[in-house]
Motif scaffolding. Structure first.
Motif, PDB file in Angstrom:
ATOM      1  N   CYS A  97       0.836  -1.207   0.000  1.00 24.93           N
ATOM      2  CA  CYS A  97       0.000   0.000   0.000  1.00 24.93           C
ATOM      3  C   CYS A  97       0.871   1.258   0.000  1.00 24.93           C
ATOM      4  O   CYS A  97       0.532   2.248  -0.670  1.00 24.93           O
ATOM      5  CB  CYS A  97      -0.939  -0.003   1.204  1.00 24.93           C
ATOM      6  SG  CYS A  97      -2.327  -1.147   1.066  1.00 24.93           S
ATOM      7  N   MET A 115      -2.786   0.428  -7.729  1.00 22.28           N
ATOM      8  CA  MET A 115      -3.631   0.596  -6.548  1.00 22.28           C
ATOM      9  C   MET A 115      -4.530  -0.629  -6.310  1.00 22.28           C
ATOM     10  O   MET A 115      -5.110  -0.771  -5.233  1.00 22.28           O
ATOM     11  CB  MET A 115      -4.504   1.855  -6.686  1.00 22.28           C
ATOM     12  CG  MET A 115      -5.618   1.752  -7.697  1.00 22.28           C
ATOM     13  SD  MET A 115      -6.519   3.309  -7.829  1.00 22.28           S
ATOM     14  CE  MET A 115      -7.803   2.832  -9.021  1.00 22.28           C
ATOM     15  N   LEU A 116      -4.627  -1.500  -7.314  1.00 19.71           N
ATOM     16  CA  LEU A 116      -5.424  -2.722  -7.148  1.00 19.71           C
ATOM     17  C   LEU A 116      -4.597  -3.878  -6.597  1.00 19.71           C
ATOM     18  O   LEU A 116      -5.150  -4.885  -6.140  1.00 19.71           O
ATOM     19  CB  LEU A 116      -6.034  -3.132  -8.495  1.00 19.71           C
ATOM     20  CG  LEU A 116      -6.902  -2.084  -9.191  1.00 19.71           C
ATOM     21  CD1 LEU A 116      -7.399  -2.620 -10.537  1.00 19.71           C
ATOM     22  CD2 LEU A 116      -8.074  -1.686  -8.319  1.00 19.71           C
ATOM     23  N   ILE A 119      -5.182  -5.397  -2.946  1.00 24.86           N
ATOM     24  CA  ILE A 119      -6.371  -6.245  -2.819  1.00 24.86           C
ATOM     25  C   ILE A 119      -6.084  -7.638  -3.360  1.00 24.86           C
ATOM     26  O   ILE A 119      -6.442  -8.658  -2.746  1.00 24.86           O
ATOM     27  CB  ILE A 119      -7.574  -5.630  -3.557  1.00 24.86           C
ATOM     28  CG1 ILE A 119      -7.740  -4.155  -3.194  1.00 24.86           C
ATOM     29  CG2 ILE A 119      -8.835  -6.416  -3.262  1.00 24.86           C
ATOM     30  CD1 ILE A 119      -7.966  -3.905  -1.732  1.00 24.86           C
ATOM     31  N   SER A 135      -8.153  -2.849   1.688  1.00 22.34           N
ATOM     32  CA  SER A 135      -9.050  -1.884   1.042  1.00 22.34           C
ATOM     33  C   SER A 135      -9.046  -0.551   1.788  1.00 22.34           C
ATOM     34  O   SER A 135      -8.947   0.520   1.174  1.00 22.34           O
ATOM     35  CB  SER A 135     -10.467  -2.457   0.992  1.00 22.34           C
ATOM     36  OG  SER A 135     -11.373  -1.512   0.463  1.00 22.34           O
ATOM     37  N   MET A 138      -5.585   1.164   1.404  1.00 18.08           N
ATOM     38  CA  MET A 138      -5.390   1.707   0.060  1.00 18.08           C
ATOM     39  C   MET A 138      -6.252   2.933  -0.173  1.00 18.08           C
ATOM     40  O   MET A 138      -5.836   3.884  -0.847  1.00 18.08           O
ATOM     41  CB  MET A 138      -5.696   0.623  -0.978  1.00 18.08           C
ATOM     42  CG  MET A 138      -5.200   0.975  -2.387  1.00 18.08           C
ATOM     43  SD  MET A 138      -3.411   1.128  -2.481  1.00 18.08           S
ATOM     44  CE  MET A 138      -3.200   2.902  -2.712  1.00 18.08           C
ATOM     45  N   SER A 139      -7.439   2.943   0.406  1.00 20.49           N
ATOM     46  CA  SER A 139      -8.307   4.120   0.280  1.00 20.49           C
ATOM     47  C   SER A 139      -7.658   5.337   0.935  1.00 20.49           C
ATOM     48  O   SER A 139      -7.686   6.448   0.389  1.00 20.49           O
ATOM     49  CB  SER A 139      -9.678   3.839   0.918  1.00 20.49           C
ATOM     50  OG  SER A 139     -10.348   2.796   0.237  1.00 20.49           O
ATOM     51  N   GLN A 175     -11.518   6.405  -7.900  1.00 17.39           N
ATOM     52  CA  GLN A 175     -10.496   5.420  -7.543  1.00 17.39           C
ATOM     53  C   GLN A 175     -10.944   4.562  -6.358  1.00 17.39           C
ATOM     54  O   GLN A 175     -10.781   3.336  -6.366  1.00 17.39           O
ATOM     55  CB  GLN A 175      -9.190   6.130  -7.192  1.00 17.39           C
ATOM     56  CG  GLN A 175      -8.503   6.804  -8.377  1.00 17.39           C
ATOM     57  CD  GLN A 175      -7.304   7.608  -7.950  1.00 17.39           C
ATOM     58  OE1 GLN A 175      -6.542   7.205  -7.068  1.00 17.39           O
ATOM     59  NE2 GLN A 175      -7.108   8.764  -8.572  1.00 17.39           N
ATOM     60  N   VAL A 179     -11.540   0.504  -6.083  1.00 20.24           N
ATOM     61  CA  VAL A 179     -10.932  -0.322  -5.029  1.00 20.24           C
ATOM     62  C   VAL A 179     -12.007  -1.035  -4.219  1.00 20.24           C
ATOM     63  O   VAL A 179     -11.892  -2.229  -3.911  1.00 20.24           O
ATOM     64  CB  VAL A 179     -10.050   0.548  -4.110  1.00 20.24           C
ATOM     65  CG1 VAL A 179      -9.623  -0.241  -2.864  1.00 20.24           C
ATOM     66  CG2 VAL A 179      -8.819   1.032  -4.859  1.00 20.24           C
ATOM     67  N   SER A 183     -12.667  -5.008  -3.909  1.00 15.56           N
ATOM     68  CA  SER A 183     -12.624  -5.575  -2.556  1.00 15.56           C
ATOM     69  C   SER A 183     -13.846  -6.428  -2.273  1.00 15.56           C
ATOM     70  O   SER A 183     -13.740  -7.494  -1.660  1.00 15.56           O
ATOM     71  CB  SER A 183     -12.524  -4.449  -1.523  1.00 15.56           C
ATOM     72  OG  SER A 183     -11.352  -3.700  -1.699  1.00 15.56           O
TER      73      SER A 183
END
Length: 407
Positions: A97, A115-116, A119, A135, A138-139, A175, A179, A183
């Motif tokens: 992350c 960014m994926l 997950i 998730s 990353m958010s 985005q 995500v 998730s």
């Protein structure tokens, strides 16, 4: 008959061990994935350095930081050997992350695919909570990266927006939605796969427990047939645990070898008690019958399923083989399975140091000297070297588990 094997004291915790081993394997895979990311980052750095007009010092700082973070899982898992630690998987997710956040900050929309990755990596662990953790993390990274990219747009690839609120609506929210959507899909896939994994683990545990129980039962039958076999079985299993561990095997295999060794004399169930417990020296004919117990043992075990029973079959067949080829079946050197070479030392050590109808047990010192003398003849020299290094443990086991009846 009272069992001399206490199931509670063995406490192998098979299910927990299998789960830990599964986590360990996934951690190893994750570390390899992070090393792949290192290669991708290196290629991306070369492209950005020579193919764009971005600030060189900023590129170096961000890519060097990302590469350093990507190597942390390898340090923890492969070098420090924390692959079984529960916290390791969280460290892996935090690292990926952070890398995604750095790349989103530096490269903006060009780094969207990364960014994926947290997950996808979290889903390898078959842990729904970890997916949610990745998730959420990353958010937070998406919000932070977009804020810094907007705030320092003169350094990073900027946004055609007048305010951060516009950035939030045009970039951050889409985005996070992507995500979140991935998730949710990963969450339900992991839930289904987790059920399948748990079912497979339960079946494996049941099979292993059944095999172990069968070995214990046969060992008790051996004890009931001979007045000294039971203590011999327990001591030999303990000696095998020492040498197997000294050989560098992992804990699971050490326990399997130790347990399987209890069956090495199972073929003697086919030998009459008159020969087994004869107080005088065996005749040539009786000795030949006695030698056949290795073949009887192989015949009893060769069709039994499972790795544990396979190891028991090998030990039952080969435990009287000698390094120079003068054993019962004439096998020589590397033809003899390594665990059987361990077994040969353990079996002879116990046979020499134990009292029998026909002899007085040797002293530990005389037995030690005899095994050294037979190195390269009866025994594999490498195994004898391990025996010498761990002789104190052999003495402790010999004194701790004496024969119940003296002759």
């Amino acid at each position: 008959m009272e069992s001399f094997y206490d199931w509670g004291s063995i406490n192998l915790n098979n299910k927990e061990k299998l789960i830990q081993d599964n986590y360990s394997k996934v951690n190893q895979i994750s570390a390899r994935c992070m090393r792949v990311i290192v290669a991708i980052l290196a290629l991306a750095f070369v492209y950005c350095y020579f193919g764009t007009d971005m600030d060189e010092s900023v590129l170096i700082v961000f890519f060097a930081s990302a590469i350093f973070i990507a190597l942390i899982p390898t340090l923890i898992i492969n070098i420090l050997k924390f692959d079984h630690a529960p916290v390791t998987k969280h460290i892996v997710i935090i690292c990926v992350c952070l890398i995604a956040t750095l790349m989103l900050t530096l490269l903006s929309t060009y780094a969207y695919p990364i960014m994926l990755f947290p997950i996808l990596l979290a889903s390898l662990y078959y842990n729904q909570t970890l997916v949610l953790f990745a998730s959420l993390l990353m958010s937070c990274g998406i919000v932070g990266s977009n804020y810094f990219a907007f705030r320092f747009s003169d350094v990073f690839i900027g946004f055609p927006c007048e305010s951060f609120e516009e950035v939030m609506m045009s970039y951050v929210v889409p985005q996070i939605v992507v995500v979140f959507g991935l998730s949710v899909a990963a969450y339900f896939i992991v839930q289904r796969n987790s059920m399948m994994i748990n079912s497979a683990i339960n079946m494996a545990v049941t099979m292993q427990d059944n095999q172990t129980g069968l070995i214990f039962s046969f060992a008790e039958i051996s004890e009931s047939k001979s007045k000294f076999t039971g203590e011999h079985i327990k001591r030999v299993a303990a000696y095998m645990r020492v040498l197997a561990k000294a050989s560098g095997f992992d804990d699971e295999y050490v326990e399997m070898v130790s347990t399987a060794s209890m069956m090495h004399d199972i073929g003697k169930l086919m030998i009459s008690e008159e020969i087994l417990d004869k107080p005088d020296k065996l005749t040539d004919e009786e000795y030949q019958i006695m030698k056949n117990h290795v073949l009887y043992g192989e015949a009893l075990l060769e069709k039994c399923p499972g790795e544990l029973m396979h190891l028991a079959c090998i030990l039952a067949k080969e435990h009287h083989e000698r390094w120079d080829g003068t054993g019962y079946l004439g096998m020589k050197g590397e033809e003899i399975a390594y665990i059987s070479r361990l077994m040969a030392v353990c079996d002879v050590f116990d046979a020499l140091t134990s009292d029998r109808y026909y002899k007085k047990g040797w002293s530990l010192e005389d037995t030690f000297d005899e095994i050294i003398r037979l190195s390269g003849k009866s025994f594999d020299p490498k195994v004898v070297k391990l025996f010498i290094q761990h002789f104190d443990e052999f003495k402790e086991i010999h004194n701790r588990i004496p024969d119940k009846q003296k002759y």
